[in-house]
Write an enzyme that holds these catalytic residues in place. Sequence first.
Site, PDB file in Angstrom:
ATOM      1  N   ARG A  95      24.362 -31.801  21.122  1.00 29.37           N
ATOM      2  CA  ARG A  95      25.765 -32.068  20.782  1.00 29.37           C
ATOM      3  C   ARG A  95      26.514 -32.262  22.098  1.00 29.37           C
ATOM      4  O   ARG A  95      26.523 -31.372  22.952  1.00 29.37           O
ATOM      5  CB  ARG A  95      26.366 -30.910  19.992  1.00 29.37           C
ATOM      6  CG  ARG A  95      27.821 -31.135  19.554  1.00 29.37           C
ATOM      7  CD  ARG A  95      28.303 -29.929  18.770  1.00 29.37           C
ATOM      8  NE  ARG A  95      29.638 -30.063  18.215  1.00 29.37           N
ATOM      9  CZ  ARG A  95      30.673 -29.282  18.531  1.00 29.37           C
ATOM     10  NH1 ARG A  95      30.534 -28.329  19.421  1.00 29.37           N
ATOM     11  NH2 ARG A  95      31.844 -29.454  17.943  1.00 29.37           N
TER      12      ARG A  95
ATOM     13  N   ASN B  77      36.369 -31.211  17.336  1.00 31.79           N
ATOM     14  CA  ASN B  77      35.951 -29.825  17.517  1.00 31.79           C
ATOM     15  C   ASN B  77      37.025 -28.850  17.040  1.00 31.79           C
ATOM     16  O   ASN B  77      38.200 -29.016  17.343  1.00 31.79           O
ATOM     17  CB  ASN B  77      35.665 -29.564  18.999  1.00 31.79           C
ATOM     18  CG  ASN B  77      35.151 -28.166  19.237  1.00 31.79           C
ATOM     19  OD1 ASN B  77      34.039 -27.841  18.853  1.00 31.79           O
ATOM     20  ND2 ASN B  77      35.975 -27.332  19.851  1.00 31.79           N
ATOM     21  N   GLU B  78      36.627 -27.872  16.238  1.00 30.42           N
ATOM     22  CA  GLU B  78      37.492 -26.774  15.791  1.00 30.42           C
ATOM     23  C   GLU B  78      38.926 -27.247  15.593  1.00 30.42           C
ATOM     24  O   GLU B  78      39.841 -26.828  16.316  1.00 30.42           O
ATOM     25  CB  GLU B  78      37.414 -25.622  16.777  1.00 30.42           C
ATOM     26  CG  GLU B  78      35.991 -25.096  16.892  1.00 30.42           C
ATOM     27  CD  GLU B  78      35.841 -23.961  17.886  1.00 30.42           C
ATOM     28  OE1 GLU B  78      36.841 -23.576  18.520  1.00 30.42           O
ATOM     29  OE2 GLU B  78      34.714 -23.464  18.042  1.00 30.42           O
TER      30      GLU B  78
ATOM     31  N   HIS C  98      30.946 -22.456  13.116  1.00 30.86           N
ATOM     32  CA  HIS C  98      30.698 -21.890  14.445  1.00 30.86           C
ATOM     33  C   HIS C  98      30.645 -20.374  14.305  1.00 30.86           C
ATOM     34  O   HIS C  98      31.587 -19.766  13.794  1.00 30.86           O
ATOM     35  CB  HIS C  98      31.788 -22.316  15.422  1.00 30.86           C
ATOM     36  CG  HIS C  98      31.817 -23.794  15.666  1.00 30.86           C
ATOM     37  ND1 HIS C  98      32.705 -24.395  16.537  1.00 30.86           N
ATOM     38  CD2 HIS C  98      31.076 -24.806  15.160  1.00 30.86           C
ATOM     39  CE1 HIS C  98      32.494 -25.697  16.559  1.00 30.86           C
ATOM     40  NE2 HIS C  98      31.507 -25.969  15.719  1.00 30.86           N
TER      41      HIS C  98
ATOM     42  N   TYR D 248      30.535 -16.837  15.946  1.00 28.93           N
ATOM     43  CA  TYR D 248      30.721 -15.905  17.055  1.00 28.93           C
ATOM     44  C   TYR D 248      31.023 -14.522  16.468  1.00 28.93           C
ATOM     45  O   TYR D 248      30.331 -14.065  15.565  1.00 28.93           O
ATOM     46  CB  TYR D 248      31.782 -16.431  18.012  1.00 28.93           C
ATOM     47  CG  TYR D 248      31.327 -17.686  18.735  1.00 28.93           C
ATOM     48  CD1 TYR D 248      30.466 -17.614  19.819  1.00 28.93           C
ATOM     49  CD2 TYR D 248      31.728 -18.945  18.308  1.00 28.93           C
ATOM     50  CE1 TYR D 248      30.016 -18.756  20.475  1.00 28.93           C
ATOM     51  CE2 TYR D 248      31.284 -20.093  18.959  1.00 28.93           C
ATOM     52  CZ  TYR D 248      30.431 -19.990  20.041  1.00 28.93           C
ATOM     53  OH  TYR D 248      29.982 -21.121  20.682  1.00 28.93           O
TER      54      TYR D 248
ATOM     55  N   GLU E 294      27.763 -24.228  16.482  1.00 28.17           N
ATOM     56  CA  GLU E 294      27.861 -23.461  17.725  1.00 28.17           C
ATOM     57  C   GLU E 294      27.593 -22.009  17.387  1.00 28.17           C
ATOM     58  O   GLU E 294      27.965 -21.519  16.327  1.00 28.17           O
ATOM     59  CB  GLU E 294      29.255 -23.539  18.356  1.00 28.17           C
ATOM     60  CG  GLU E 294      29.601 -24.825  19.046  1.00 28.17           C
ATOM     61  CD  GLU E 294      30.956 -24.727  19.731  1.00 28.17           C
ATOM     62  OE1 GLU E 294      31.387 -23.603  20.076  1.00 28.17           O
ATOM     63  OE2 GLU E 294      31.594 -25.775  19.899  1.00 28.17           O
TER      64      GLU E 294
ATOM     65  N   TRP F 296      25.561 -22.797  21.828  1.00 25.94           N
ATOM     66  CA  TRP F 296      26.509 -23.053  22.923  1.00 25.94           C
ATOM     67  C   TRP F 296      26.121 -22.176  24.096  1.00 25.94           C
ATOM     68  O   TRP F 296      26.025 -20.970  23.949  1.00 25.94           O
ATOM     69  CB  TRP F 296      27.934 -22.724  22.480  1.00 25.94           C
ATOM     70  CG  TRP F 296      28.919 -23.149  23.530  1.00 25.94           C
ATOM     71  CD1 TRP F 296      29.271 -22.469  24.657  1.00 25.94           C
ATOM     72  CD2 TRP F 296      29.644 -24.385  23.568  1.00 25.94           C
ATOM     73  NE1 TRP F 296      30.166 -23.196  25.404  1.00 25.94           N
ATOM     74  CE2 TRP F 296      30.419 -24.374  24.758  1.00 25.94           C
ATOM     75  CE3 TRP F 296      29.720 -25.491  22.729  1.00 25.94           C
ATOM     76  CZ2 TRP F 296      31.264 -25.433  25.104  1.00 25.94           C
ATOM     77  CZ3 TRP F 296      30.558 -26.535  23.087  1.00 25.94           C
ATOM     78  CH2 TRP F 296      31.319 -26.495  24.259  1.00 25.94           C
TER      79      TRP F 296
END
Length: 550
Positions: A88, A165-166, A232, A234, A261, A290
């Site tokens: 990516r 992105n986001e 994503h 996290y 990610e 990431w």
Amino acid sequence: MRSRTTRTAAAGGLLLGLALSLFGPGQAGHAAEGAAGAATGLHVDRGRLLEANGNDFVMRGVNHAHTWYANELDSLEHIKAKGANTVRVVLSSGDRWTRNDTSDVANVVSECKRNRLICVLEVHDTTGYGEQSGAVSLDRAADYWISVRSALEGQEDYVIVNIGNEPHGNSGYERWTADTSGAIRKLRDAGFDHALMVDAPNWGQDWSGTMRANAAAVFGADPDRNTLFSIHMYGVYDTAAEVRDYLNHFVNAGLPVLVGEFGHDHSDGNPDEDAILATTEQLGLGYLGWSWSGNGGGVEYLDMVAGFDPDSLTSWGERIFNGPDGIAATAEEAAVYGGPGGGDTTPPTRPGTPTASGVTSTGVTLSWGASTDDDRVAGYEVVRVDGSSETVVRSTTGTSATLTGLAANTSYTFAVYAKDAAGNRSQRSATVAVTTAGGGGDPVGACSVSYRIAGQWQGGFQGEVTVRNTGTSAISGWTLGWRFADGQTITNMWGGTPSQSGPSVTVRPASYTANIPAGGSVTLGFTGTWRGGNTAPDAFTLNGGACALS
């Protein structure tokens, strides 16, 4: 992710997560049935990503911050050599960073294809729209894609367009459904036939459940029914139950999802990377970690290699590439390049017999003759041979490797394999026998170590370790070990390369700290995280022997 110089600010606002998770066959609902008619290139059908030939394609790869490091495009070759099938690539529309123009985008696509990688292209300027100053809308990102369309025409077999992105932070995320649907329609109206990918709101983590609740509506807004959903992962996903619940929701609905990610740690919480890797493998979903290298602003620990050096894997890089359910173990090259269902099944030629030089008590440099291939050699694996068993000890793109951390006065046998870009492995080279030196006459443990905390803040700290050679001969190559008492975790190090398993830390030297002269010393610096306590280690070993504390 956010930009490499920005920390996540608001609660629940996490770094970018690029996860391509695709659904298993035969799942209930079939909400993601493909559009009628012949598919063009990569396309969604019944909740799965397929290639044009109808083969499943499961993404296994990483993110690369191209827009900030335009001179590091060689990283694509190195990422491929580690086993990835997808990359990516971070681009900019020019609203927040230097614009990646049509010629640059075309070059990125060409390099992805040269290195036999599926290319996911994303616009980063949308990150945190509605909350992050300067962030732009998905509509603006769609305009950028239309402006560089000539670089993407005809590349549907190789390229996925990740619109932005986001695209929403923690404010205004209620607009995600309408904004995302509108951007998809705008690109389809402009003639884009590519598979599209859309990120979740809430800095990519969808803690509000907005994408989860509205993915079916967004999928239905795509006239081609060719949209993937990227979550994503996290700090919001710090338990296996949360990881499984989110991904299974999409699978059960027949909607295509991936982890676009994720990382092994973060300032907003500690994501369960083992659960992410295991669950995506179980469900046949894609993931993109990431990120390769170049992180800053306090998140340097997310680098997979230090300083864009493919031979300097960090502990995070070692985990995602070589650990259980990692890239090396699970990635399959796209059929369009000759992977499963493709055409290249010819392995490279056998590498030349390795020769040994620079033998010390703890290390050796091996060199060998290059292999050849009908396409190109992607890299080499150095293995330690022990009877009928083999252990990979080093992967490299070159024809030499320096091995460290060996035991003194010990015999080893090494050999080399070559791998091509399609993943074919050569015959093993002839072996070379190496006996390490006896350590120069000094007893093991002719050393002292001092440890200090150079700075500390809530949840983080900077440490310093000084290793002194108290013997009468130089130490060339070494392995330092210690245990943390309070569960501290090293996130980044300079002067050495750490690996960590629970509380146990092992450090091998950088090239400029590998030699410690008699009476001399080297100093290592690092950053880390702590929770509850930050007690200094009370014992250190060098090459297996105890060192005095100083």
